[in-house]
Design a protein around this motif. Structure first.
Motif: not given
Ligand SMILES: *Cc1c(COP(=O)(O)O)cnc(C)c1O
Length: 230
Positions: A61-81, A126-134
């Protein structure tokens, strides 16, 4: 009209209140506008409102949007990679918030080395331990940080954490408090290959509490764009 401007005014006010309640300067807190699932039109509106960092959680999704928005903004990857997606985003993002394994560090390092560049990353804990697997378990955090030492094309810039969702948002406070302690401890070690600068914590439901506990980077989607429709 979705009212991004009005939403953002409220978010900025809440940031200011939370910062002031603990004697902090609101200007030291960056807003990552979480643009996952949002249209290009919505993203452009957000940029027009002065939001200049976009957070996406899927490489494609990031790559698709980057094609259209490019460097008009900065991009951060925040999800599991996944390691096999690293190569697609390295030339687009300024910061990866979600690094939680040595395998991923090695892959980012290898790719960056070829391009003769350095990538800034946060270690997701992951501080809470259980909830997230990442996220790396807090007890394995130091081991991961130490093992990153030899990968010179990756620069650890801080920590990221996601708190579980609670009806009573006060329940997240100890989690953010713990993350801040870990952040401060690591910073205090003054490791020459680590530059502890960013503590990425707080989302729409809990960013005020995260700020009170020391966050300087909040990731807000719903609070800016309204409810997500998948
Ligand atoms: C979706 C997402 C957010 C934003 O969530 P909201 O509740 O919409 O503010 C923040 N961080 C990560 C990692 C996300 O995936």
């Amino acid at each position: 009209m979705i009212g991004i401007k009005e939403n953002l005014d409220k978010v900025r006010q809440k940031i200011a209140d939370a910062a002031k309640s603990t004697g902090r300067d609101p200007d030291e807190i960056s807003i990552i506008a979480v643009s996952k699932t949002r249209s290009i039109d919505e993203i452009r509106q957000a940029i027009d409102c002065g939001l200049n960092i976009l957070g996406e959680n899927r490489a494609q999704e990031l790559c698709e949007k980057y094609k259209l928005i490019g460097q008009q903004a900065r991009w951060h990857m925040i999800g599991h990679l996944q390691t096999n997606k690293v190569k697609y985003i390295l030339d687009k993002v300024d910061l990866i918030h979600s690094v939680d394994s040595l395998k991923l560090i090695k892959e980012i390092n290898k790719r960056c080395k070829r391009q003769n560049k350095t990538m800034d990353i946060l270690i997701q804990v992951n501080i809470s331990g259980e909830e997230s697997k990442f996220g790396v378990d807090q007890h394995e955090l130091m081991e991961l940080i130490h093992s990153a030492k030899n990968y010179k094309n990756v620069r650890i810039k801080g920590l990221m954490t996601i708190a579980p969702f609670y009806e009573d948002s006060e329940k997240v406070r100890p989690i953010f408090e713990k993350a801040k302690q870990l952040f401060d401890n690591i910073r205090g070690m003054e490791l020459d290959y680590v530059d502890m600068r960013y503590l990425s914590m707080g989302m729409t439901n809990d960013y005020d509490i995260a700020i009170q506990e020391g966050s300087n980077m909040i990731r807000v989607g719903t609070g800016i764009f309204g409810q997500r429709e998948y």
